[in-house]
Design a protein around this motif. Sequence first.
Motif, PDB file in Angstrom:
ATOM      1  N   ALA A  66     -58.309 -49.909  -2.025  1.00  0.00           N
ATOM      2  CA  ALA A  66     -57.535 -51.152  -2.059  1.00  0.00           C
ATOM      3  C   ALA A  66     -57.323 -51.703  -0.652  1.00  0.00           C
ATOM      4  CB  ALA A  66     -56.197 -50.912  -2.749  1.00  0.00           C
ATOM      5  N   LYS A  67     -57.062 -50.816   0.307  1.00  0.00           N
ATOM      6  CA  LYS A  67     -56.886 -51.256   1.695  1.00  0.00           C
ATOM      7  C   LYS A  67     -58.165 -51.878   2.243  1.00  0.00           C
ATOM      8  CE  LYS A  67     -53.261 -48.009   3.133  1.00  0.00           C
ATOM      9  NZ  LYS A  67     -52.942 -46.842   3.991  1.00  0.00           N
ATOM     10  N   GLN A  68     -59.289 -51.250   1.944  1.00  0.00           N
ATOM     11  CA  GLN A  68     -60.574 -51.741   2.441  1.00  0.00           C
ATOM     12  C   GLN A  68     -60.958 -53.074   1.810  1.00  0.00           C
ATOM     13  OE1 GLN A  68     -63.144 -48.402   1.608  1.00  0.00           O
ATOM     14  NE2 GLN A  68     -62.492 -47.261   3.425  1.00  0.00           N
ATOM     15  N   SER A  69     -60.376 -53.363   0.652  1.00  0.00           N
ATOM     16  CA  SER A  69     -60.683 -54.624  -0.024  1.00  0.00           C
ATOM     17  C   SER A  69     -59.955 -55.812   0.580  1.00  0.00           C
ATOM     18  CB  SER A  69     -60.334 -54.506  -1.520  1.00  0.00           C
ATOM     19  OG  SER A  69     -61.147 -53.540  -2.150  1.00  0.00           O
ATOM     20  N   GLY A  70     -58.992 -55.559   1.424  1.00  0.00           N
ATOM     21  CA  GLY A  70     -58.338 -56.627   2.173  1.00  0.00           C
ATOM     22  C   GLY A  70     -57.258 -57.397   1.442  1.00  0.00           C
ATOM     23  N   PHE A  71     -56.642 -56.794   0.420  1.00  0.00           N
ATOM     24  CA  PHE A  71     -55.555 -57.485  -0.263  1.00  0.00           C
ATOM     25  C   PHE A  71     -54.367 -57.636   0.677  1.00  0.00           C
ATOM     26  CE2 PHE A  71     -57.815 -55.281  -3.770  1.00  0.00           C
ATOM     27  CZ  PHE A  71     -58.243 -56.410  -4.438  1.00  0.00           C
ATOM     28  N   ARG A  72     -53.775 -58.814   0.687  1.00  0.00           N
ATOM     29  CA  ARG A  72     -52.672 -59.083   1.618  1.00  0.00           C
ATOM     30  C   ARG A  72     -51.366 -58.426   1.186  1.00  0.00           C
ATOM     31  NH1 ARG A  72     -53.392 -65.557   2.995  1.00  0.00           N
ATOM     32  NH2 ARG A  72     -55.606 -65.475   3.554  1.00  0.00           N
ATOM     33  N   HIS A  73     -51.214 -58.196  -0.098  1.00  0.00           N
ATOM     34  CA  HIS A  73     -49.978 -57.621  -0.626  1.00  0.00           C
ATOM     35  C   HIS A  73     -50.326 -56.376  -1.445  1.00  0.00           C
ATOM     36  CE1 HIS A  73     -48.022 -61.445   0.452  1.00  0.00           C
ATOM     37  NE2 HIS A  73     -49.053 -62.034  -0.123  1.00  0.00           N
ATOM     38  N   LEU A  74     -50.143 -55.222  -0.847  1.00  0.00           N
ATOM     39  CA  LEU A  74     -50.463 -53.963  -1.518  1.00  0.00           C
ATOM     40  C   LEU A  74     -49.188 -53.146  -1.662  1.00  0.00           C
ATOM     41  CD1 LEU A  74     -52.431 -51.849  -2.630  1.00  0.00           C
ATOM     42  CD2 LEU A  74     -52.856 -51.110  -0.274  1.00  0.00           C
ATOM     43  N   PHE A  75     -48.870 -52.784  -2.902  1.00  0.00           N
ATOM     44  CA  PHE A  75     -47.679 -51.998  -3.194  1.00  0.00           C
ATOM     45  C   PHE A  75     -48.130 -50.614  -3.657  1.00  0.00           C
ATOM     46  CE2 PHE A  75     -46.961 -56.459  -4.159  1.00  0.00           C
ATOM     47  CZ  PHE A  75     -45.899 -56.751  -3.302  1.00  0.00           C
ATOM     48  N   VAL A  76     -47.564 -49.594  -3.028  1.00  0.00           N
ATOM     49  CA  VAL A  76     -47.993 -48.225  -3.320  1.00  0.00           C
ATOM     50  C   VAL A  76     -46.793 -47.348  -3.635  1.00  0.00           C
ATOM     51  CG1 VAL A  76     -50.038 -48.426  -1.851  1.00  0.00           C
ATOM     52  CG2 VAL A  76     -47.916 -47.537  -0.876  1.00  0.00           C
ATOM     53  N   GLN A  77     -47.082 -46.214  -4.281  1.00  0.00           N
ATOM     54  CA  GLN A  77     -46.089 -45.167  -4.517  1.00  0.00           C
ATOM     55  C   GLN A  77     -46.564 -43.946  -3.738  1.00  0.00           C
ATOM     56  OE1 GLN A  77     -46.214 -45.087  -8.884  1.00  0.00           O
ATOM     57  NE2 GLN A  77     -44.146 -45.887  -8.929  1.00  0.00           N
ATOM     58  N   PRO A  78     -46.232 -43.865  -2.464  1.00  0.00           N
ATOM     59  CA  PRO A  78     -46.797 -42.813  -1.617  1.00  0.00           C
ATOM     60  C   PRO A  78     -46.375 -41.409  -2.001  1.00  0.00           C
ATOM     61  CG  PRO A  78     -45.048 -43.985  -0.472  1.00  0.00           C
ATOM     62  CD  PRO A  78     -45.312 -44.748  -1.729  1.00  0.00           C
ATOM     63  N   GLU A  79     -45.247 -41.289  -2.684  1.00  0.00           N
ATOM     64  CA  GLU A  79     -44.763 -39.969  -3.068  1.00  0.00           C
ATOM     65  C   GLU A  79     -45.278 -39.615  -4.455  1.00  0.00           C
ATOM     66  OE1 GLU A  79     -40.539 -37.609  -3.913  1.00  0.00           O
ATOM     67  OE2 GLU A  79     -40.541 -39.700  -3.303  1.00  0.00           O
ATOM     68  N   LEU A  80     -46.038 -38.524  -4.559  1.00  0.00           N
ATOM     69  CA  LEU A  80     -46.454 -38.012  -5.854  1.00  0.00           C
ATOM     70  C   LEU A  80     -45.336 -37.110  -6.357  1.00  0.00           C
ATOM     71  CD1 LEU A  80     -50.196 -37.247  -5.103  1.00  0.00           C
ATOM     72  CD2 LEU A  80     -49.309 -38.970  -6.652  1.00  0.00           C
ATOM     73  N   PHE A  81     -44.551 -37.612  -7.277  1.00  0.00           N
ATOM     74  CA  PHE A  81     -43.319 -36.962  -7.684  1.00  0.00           C
ATOM     75  C   PHE A  81     -43.570 -35.586  -8.278  1.00  0.00           C
ATOM     76  CE2 PHE A  81     -42.852 -41.551  -7.986  1.00  0.00           C
ATOM     77  CZ  PHE A  81     -41.742 -41.758  -7.189  1.00  0.00           C
ATOM     78  N   SER A  82     -42.780 -34.619  -7.847  1.00  0.00           N
ATOM     79  CA  SER A  82     -42.908 -33.265  -8.389  1.00  0.00           C
ATOM     80  C   SER A  82     -42.405 -33.188  -9.818  1.00  0.00           C
ATOM     81  CB  SER A  82     -42.137 -32.267  -7.510  1.00  0.00           C
ATOM     82  OG  SER A  82     -40.770 -32.636  -7.421  1.00  0.00           O
TER      83      SER A  82
END
Length: 331
Positions: free
Chosen positions: A297-313
Motif C-alpha cells: 500500500a505504501k509503494q502504491s502512493g496512496f495519500r491517506h493510509l490507515f493502519v493497525q500496527p499492533e497485531l493484538f494478542s
Amino acid sequence: MKTSDKIKKIGQAQKALAEHKFNCRLCPRDCSVNRNTTTGYCSSENTAFVSHIGLHFGEEPVLSGHTDTEQNSNQNPSSCYGSGTIFFTGCHLKCLHCQNHQISWGYQGQNISVKGLAHSMLGLQKKGALNINLVSPTHMLLPILSALKTALQMGLKIPLVFNSSGYEKRKIIRQLNGIIDLYLPDLKYFSSQISKKLSGVSDYFDTAQKAVYEMSIQQPDLILDESGIAQKGLIVRHLLIPGEVDDSLRLLDWVKENLPNTIGISLMSQFYPCFKTPPEYRKKITADEYEKAVRAAKQSGFRHLFVQPELFSDLKHLIPDFSQKNPFQWD
C-alpha cells in the motif's frame, strides 16, 4: 452542497427507488420480494430495524476523531466526539466470520419509525458526533432516505457516511450521488473462491469493484477539515484474511490501477475467527502477512493510509456484544 439541494436529491432517489417496496432489488441478491408482505435474503421488511445508536470511537481516526493515522499526522483535532453510528439490523451479504453476527445473522434489534430515526440522527449531532455513520444501510435504504430528509429539514448538518460491505449495485449507488458525503466500503476479496467460502457469493469482487469505482467517481478526494476530520471522500477498507495475503496484494493492485490515490485506504489486522468461520481460517493473520500488505500500500502512493500496527494478542475484546447497552467496550 446546500441542504436544500441534498433534500432535492433525496426526493429524486426516493422516486427512482419506490418500486423496491414491492419488488425489492436493492442489493445484488435480487430477491424481488414484496417487502410489505414477506422478506428476502436480508430478512427485512419495509421499516427500519436498528441494533445500536451511539458515539463510536473505533473507526478510522478521520471519522472518530483520533489522530493515530499514518498520514496527516500533523493534524491536531482539538476534540474527539466520535462517529455517530447507527447499526442497522440484518445484512444482504452475511459473511461466515462476521464480527457483528448478532445483528447481521441473528437480527437482534428493534423497529424504529422514520421520525424516530430522524430524531436519533439529530440527537447524535447534538452530542457532538462528527458524522452520521450508517452501518449496513442498503437493505433499509428507503426508510433511511425518508429519515434523512426529515432530519435535514430539522437542521442536520454533519456529513453522512455510507458504511457498507461493498457488495452493492452500481446503479443503486448512483442514486446516492449528492446525498452521501463519505463512502466507507469494504473491499473484502479478489478471489471468487474465497468470497464463495466466506460470504456465499462468487461474484463479490466483480460486483463490489463496480460499486466502489462509482463511489470514487462521486467522491474522488478524501477531504479533511482544519482539524483533520473527514468531510467528504472515499475510504476503502480491507480486512486481511489469514493465509490469503496474496489475495490482498492482488486487490491492492486493482485499487492502485483503478482508483485515484487521493482516496483513503484502511488496512485492518483484526480478523477474529468467530461465529461460523471455516476451520482453515480459524487463526490470526501473522505480522509478516500484514507487513507485506502495508508495504504494498505504501509503494502504491496512496495519500491517506490507515493502519493497525499492533497485531493484538487478544482480539476477542474487539468483538462487539450487541446485547449490551454499549456493545463496544473499548470506546
